[in-house]
Design a protein around this motif. Structure first.
Motif, PDB file in Angstrom:
ATOM      1  N   GLU A 128       0.874  -1.176   0.000  1.00 29.61           N
ATOM      2  CA  GLU A 128       0.000   0.000   0.000  1.00 29.61           C
ATOM      3  C   GLU A 128       0.914   1.229   0.000  1.00 29.61           C
ATOM      4  O   GLU A 128       1.702   1.406   0.932  1.00 29.61           O
ATOM      5  N   TYR A 129       0.816   2.014  -1.070  1.00 30.35           N
ATOM      6  CA  TYR A 129       1.733   3.144  -1.207  1.00 30.35           C
ATOM      7  C   TYR A 129       1.013   4.487  -1.112  1.00 30.35           C
ATOM      8  O   TYR A 129      -0.142   4.608  -1.514  1.00 30.35           O
ATOM      9  N   THR A 130       1.756   5.454  -0.602  1.00 33.25           N
ATOM     10  CA  THR A 130       1.257   6.839  -0.604  1.00 33.25           C
ATOM     11  C   THR A 130       2.319   7.681  -1.301  1.00 33.25           C
ATOM     12  O   THR A 130       3.506   7.572  -0.971  1.00 33.25           O
ATOM     13  N   ILE A 131       1.862   8.476  -2.256  1.00 31.21           N
ATOM     14  CA  ILE A 131       2.805   9.347  -2.968  1.00 31.21           C
ATOM     15  C   ILE A 131       2.458  10.794  -2.636  1.00 31.21           C
ATOM     16  O   ILE A 131       1.318  11.218  -2.836  1.00 31.21           O
ATOM     17  N   SER A 132       3.463  11.497  -2.097  1.00 29.13           N
ATOM     18  CA  SER A 132       3.211  12.909  -1.776  1.00 29.13           C
ATOM     19  C   SER A 132       4.298  13.775  -2.412  1.00 29.13           C
ATOM     20  O   SER A 132       5.396  13.289  -2.687  1.00 29.13           O
TER      21      SER A 132
ATOM     22  N   GLU B  76       2.744  19.909   1.698  1.00 33.12           N
ATOM     23  CA  GLU B  76       2.863  18.603   1.040  1.00 33.12           C
ATOM     24  C   GLU B  76       1.488  18.187   0.514  1.00 33.12           C
ATOM     25  O   GLU B  76       0.496  18.329   1.221  1.00 33.12           O
ATOM     26  N   PHE B  77       1.457  17.721  -0.720  1.00 38.21           N
ATOM     27  CA  PHE B  77       0.193  17.247  -1.318  1.00 38.21           C
ATOM     28  C   PHE B  77       0.310  15.752  -1.592  1.00 38.21           C
ATOM     29  O   PHE B  77       1.326  15.303  -2.126  1.00 38.21           O
ATOM     30  N   THR B  78      -0.741  15.038  -1.259  1.00 38.04           N
ATOM     31  CA  THR B  78      -0.780  13.620  -1.626  1.00 38.04           C
ATOM     32  C   THR B  78      -1.427  13.521  -3.004  1.00 38.04           C
ATOM     33  O   THR B  78      -2.492  14.111  -3.231  1.00 38.04           O
TER      34      THR B  78
ATOM     35  N   VAL C 268       9.396  14.203  -4.445  1.00 33.61           N
ATOM     36  CA  VAL C 268       8.319  13.188  -4.416  1.00 33.61           C
ATOM     37  C   VAL C 268       8.694  12.151  -3.360  1.00 33.61           C
ATOM     38  O   VAL C 268       9.780  11.570  -3.411  1.00 33.61           O
ATOM     39  N   THR C 269       7.794  11.948  -2.407  1.00 39.64           N
ATOM     40  CA  THR C 269       8.057  10.956  -1.366  1.00 39.64           C
ATOM     41  C   THR C 269       7.124   9.765  -1.573  1.00 39.64           C
ATOM     42  O   THR C 269       5.909   9.950  -1.687  1.00 39.64           O
TER      43      THR C 269
END
Ligand SMILES: Nc1ncnc2c1ncn2[C@@H]1O[C@H](COP(=O)(O)OP(=O)(O)OP(=O)(O)O)[C@@H](O)[C@H]1O
Length: 789
Positions: free
Chosen positions: A531-535, A577-579, A617-618
């Motif tokens: 499960e990934y989150t990109i911010s 920070e924006f997801t 990008v995180t």
């Protein structure tokens, strides 16, 4: 003396005479008995008067009175006659008769209607018995019902008319009775007057008779005669006045008679109208009756026809049924053995059905056990496969890292931008950069009459597309998903294509957008386990000041601080920070960043060439099965223009900008150099850029320097400078030799140029571990020597 003859009408039938003395009266059914009586008495009076006239010849004065009486009698007679005639002709009983007739006719019609209803009822009953004509009958019935209701309405109307006429007749009768009553009253009056007159006349005659009976005394008699004659005159006058009053009465009577005549005329008209109405009514009733009879006849015919048809059809069907029956009987004979077989089969099936639940239960148990075994097997296999997969994953990661390590954790690419239309400007433009068709890592720059060759990790010619470039960097980007920190820098002079490579253009995006799209695709592929989150963050560094490009207050300067948790990591307090989850999200973020950048400066092109733009990008992931967590950072940096403004004698803010840019770019070079040579101290803090990227540059991180150059002659100086920078970054070799290398600062631009001048043909790439063709060439020519750092 003239004799008067009075002709009297014959007595009317139905009457009887009763006489008392010389006065006789007619009583009975005659309508005008008083008039008659009056006439009788008048004639009697006339006779007596005649006798008196005979006796009294001299008394001629009575002639006028008799004449008048005679006229009066005549008139009375005529009126009586007319009245009788009218009575006999248009008696009120005629109307009554008509009324009775109408009532009888009405009664008869009612009876006919009842008969029709009965017939209809009968027909309805008959129709019920005939099912096949149901529809037709219903229709006819409805029609008949309709005509019946119409007839009933008409009858009701006629009844109302009859009632009205009866009322009118009654009114006329009342009127007639009243008139008759009045006539009778007036006649009675007249009779009374006549009686009085007669009585006086009789008195006069008595007087005359007594006078006559007295002895004659001439003198005296003459006098008495005169006296008597005056008396007579008086009597005569009185009689005349009575006569006048009688005439008046007769006039009145004639007026009454006229009115009666008028009323009779009206009655006659009404009677005529009534007769015509009755005729119309009768003809209407007759027509309806005829129609009814016709309808009934038609229905009877139809019924008969239907019955006949039904009968014929029934006969045909009966015949067919008989035939079928015969066939069925034959079939029955043949089917009996089959039935026996079927019965046997049925019984055996019944037995099977009875036993089926037991069999099914057994089969289910067996199947369940088998399925359980298979499931267990599959589970074991899955587990093994999962283990293998994880091992493979680890291996892939390891090999990937090994590959990256072999390629070098810090790689240097070069992209040469094409000659643009605006570069031509009417003059012939010379392309100063050429490529080695056999080696995509080598490029040659024609500078001041000499050809300087450079070897890098990859060289992109002007015709290389955005996709070609991205193809080469996507490995780095995907390693970010595995938890690595990645930095991609675009380095080069202003207008060399840094922004084009990183951001790209509308419809032809650069690395930034493609990298995020790739990350989305990779993350989606792994969504089963991870499960990934990109911010994302976007910052700009201008004159060593850090600005948040996604924040609500982009003017505010940001600080870089150490994490208070003691991990040694850095963070930027207040950084927005924006997801992001989709390309639309990315576009929105880029839009915000772009807008904030635009609002800050007057000339975006100038501003962008003098500031560093960073897209951070995180990618954070968690393995749902193992709970392992990874965090990778991808830093995409569009660096400020690397041209050496300081050399051109710029002043003021321009000089300050140039100094900041030089400082930060030198600091970046120093850091990369220190990292590649694995020095103990890496000078991250020398600039905001390196300090911010400290985490992403150190450790297991991977760095790509995309050096952008222009092929134009006017830019060869800067191109040479950029390529030397790239060459130097790349030439720092990891390994024992590199470790031994001393920590030196990255040479400033001027010095680098001097170096290049001192040995323009030298190729620093010759010392790299990469087996490039140029290196081979250089080695063959005996010029492959690493430049001093
Ligand atoms: N590979 C390329 N193919 C086509 N056009 C290019 C390419 N590289 C650069 N350009 C064009 O050259 C011009 C200058 O490019 P770009 O703005 O990217 O330079 P830059 O190095 O980012 O400049 P600055 O430092 O001022 O931002 C742009 O019009 C861009 O479209």
């Amino acid at each position: 003396m003239q004799a008067f003859q009075l002709e009297l009408p014959p007595p009317l039938t139905g009457g009887r005479f009763f006489g008392v003395g010389k006065y006789s009266y007619l009583v009975g059914a005659h309508p005008l008995p008083m008039i008659q009586k009056m006439v009788e008495s008048m004639s009697q009076l006339q006779k007596e008067e005649l006798q008196v006239q005979d006796k009294e010849h001299r008394k001629g004065c009575r002639g006028l009175l008799y004449q008048q009486v005679e006229n009066l009698q005549e008139k009375v007679f005529i009126h009586a006659e007319e009245v009788n005639k009218l009575r006999s002709e248009e008696d009120g009983t005629d109307l009554e008769k008509h009324r009775d007739l109408l009532a009888t006719e009405n009664e008869r019609l009612k009876q006919e209607l009842e008969a029709c209803k009965l017939q209809l009822q009968e027909l309805t009953n008959q129709r019920r018995s005939c099912e096949e004509c149901e529809y037709q009958r219903t229709e006819n019935n409805a029609l008949l019902q309709e005509s019946l209701s119409q007839l009933q309405l008409e009858v009701a109307e006629k009844n109302a008319q009859i009632l009205k006429q009866e009322l009118e007749v009654q009114q006329k009768m009342d009127c007639l009775n009243e008139v008759e009553q009045r006539l009778n009253d007036s006649l009675r009056e007249r009779a009374k007057a006549k009686e009085r007159f007669n009585f006086r006349l009789w008195e006069s005659q008595q007087t005359i008779a007594s006078l006559k009976a007295q002895p004659p005394q001439i003198k005296y008699i003459v006098k008495r005669v005169e006296v008597e004659s005056s008396k007579l005159k008086e009597a005569l006058n009185e009689a005349q006045s009575q006569n006048r009053s009688l005439e008046e009465q007769v006039g009145m009577q004639s007026q009454v008679l006229k009115e009666m005549e008028q009323q009779l005329q009206d009655s006659r008209n009404i009677s005529t109208w009534l007769r015509s109405q009755i005729q119309k009514y009768e003809s209407e009733v007759e027509r309806v009756h005829r129609e009814m009879v016709e309808v009934v006849q038609t229905m009877k015919d139809e019924k008969n026809r239907a019955i006949e048809d039904a009968f014929m059809q029934a006969q045909t069907e009966m015949k067919a049924v008989h035939e079928n029956l015969a066939g069925v009987r034959t079939n029955l004979l043949t089917l009996q053995p089959a039935l026996r077989t079927l019965t046997n089969d049925y019984n055996s099936l019944k037995r099977q059905v009875r036993d089926f639940p037991l069999m099914l239960q057994r089969a289910l148990q067996t199947t369940r056990a088998e399925i359980g075994e298979v499931v267990e097997e599959v589970r074991n296999t899955n587990h093994e496969l999962l283990c293998k997969y994880r091992r493979e994953l680890q291996l892939r990661k390891k090999y990937h890292n090994e590959l990256v390590r072999l390629k070098g954790n810090i790689r240097v690419f070069c992209r040469v931008r094409p000659v643009m239309e605006e570069d031509v400007d009417g003059l012939e433009v010379m392309n100063m950069v050429t490529f080695d068709p056999e080696d995509d890592a080598v490029l040659h720059l024609y500078h001041k009459g000499k050809l300087v060759s450079f070897e890098l990790d990859k060289v992109f010619p002007p015709e290389a597309t955005q996709q070609d470039v991205f193809q080469e960097v996507q490995d780095l980007i995907t390693s970010c998903i595995d938890g690595y920190n990645v930095c991609i820098f675009a380095y080069g002079q202003t207008g060399s294509g840094k922004t084009y490579t990183m951001e790209g253009m509308q419809g032809n995006p650069g690395i930034n957008q493609r990298a995020l799209q790739l990350l989305f695709a990779e993350v989606a592929e792994k969504a089963l386990d991870w499960e990934y989150t990109i911010s994302v963050n976007m910052v700009e560094i201008y004159n060593e000041a850090l600005r948040d490009l996604l924040g609500k207050e982009p003017h505010g300067k940001l600080d870089i601080k150490l994490c208070p948790d003691g991990s040694g990591h850095l963070y930027v307090p207040g950084l927005t920070e924006f997801t992001v989850k989709s390309v639309e999200d990315i576009n929105r973020v880029f839009e915000i960043g772009h807008m904030n950048r635009v609002t800050e400066c007057t000339n975006l092109n100038e501003h962008s060439s003098r500031s560093h733009a960073l897209l951070i990008v995180t990618v954070s992931g968690v393995d749902s099965s193992t709970g392992i967590r990874t965090t990778g950072k991808l830093n995409l940096v569009d660096l400020a223009g690397s041209e050496r403004v300081g050399k051109s004698g710029a002043e003021g803010s321009r000089l300050r900008e140039a100094q900041y840019i030089n400082k930060s770019l030198s600091a970046l070079g120093d850091v990369i150099y220190a990292l590649r040579s694995r020095q103990n101290h890496v000078p991250f803090r020398n600039s905001k850029l390196t300090y911010l990227l400290q985490d992403s540059l150190s450790g297991e991180s991977k760095t790509l320097m995309m050096v952008q150059v222009s092929p134009l002659e006017k830019n060869t100086g800067e191109t040479l400078y950029s390529l030397k920078f790239a060459q130097r970054v790349r030439s720092v070799e990891l390994g024992p030799m590199a470790k031994k290398t001393e920590v030196v600062s990255f040479p400033p631009a001027d010095q680098m140029e001097l170096d290049s001048r001192s040995s323009p043909n030298s190729s620093p790439g010759a010392s790299s571990g990469r087996p490039g063709s140029l290196r081979k060439k250089l080695q063959i020519s005996g010029r492959g020597k690493s430049p001093p750092l």
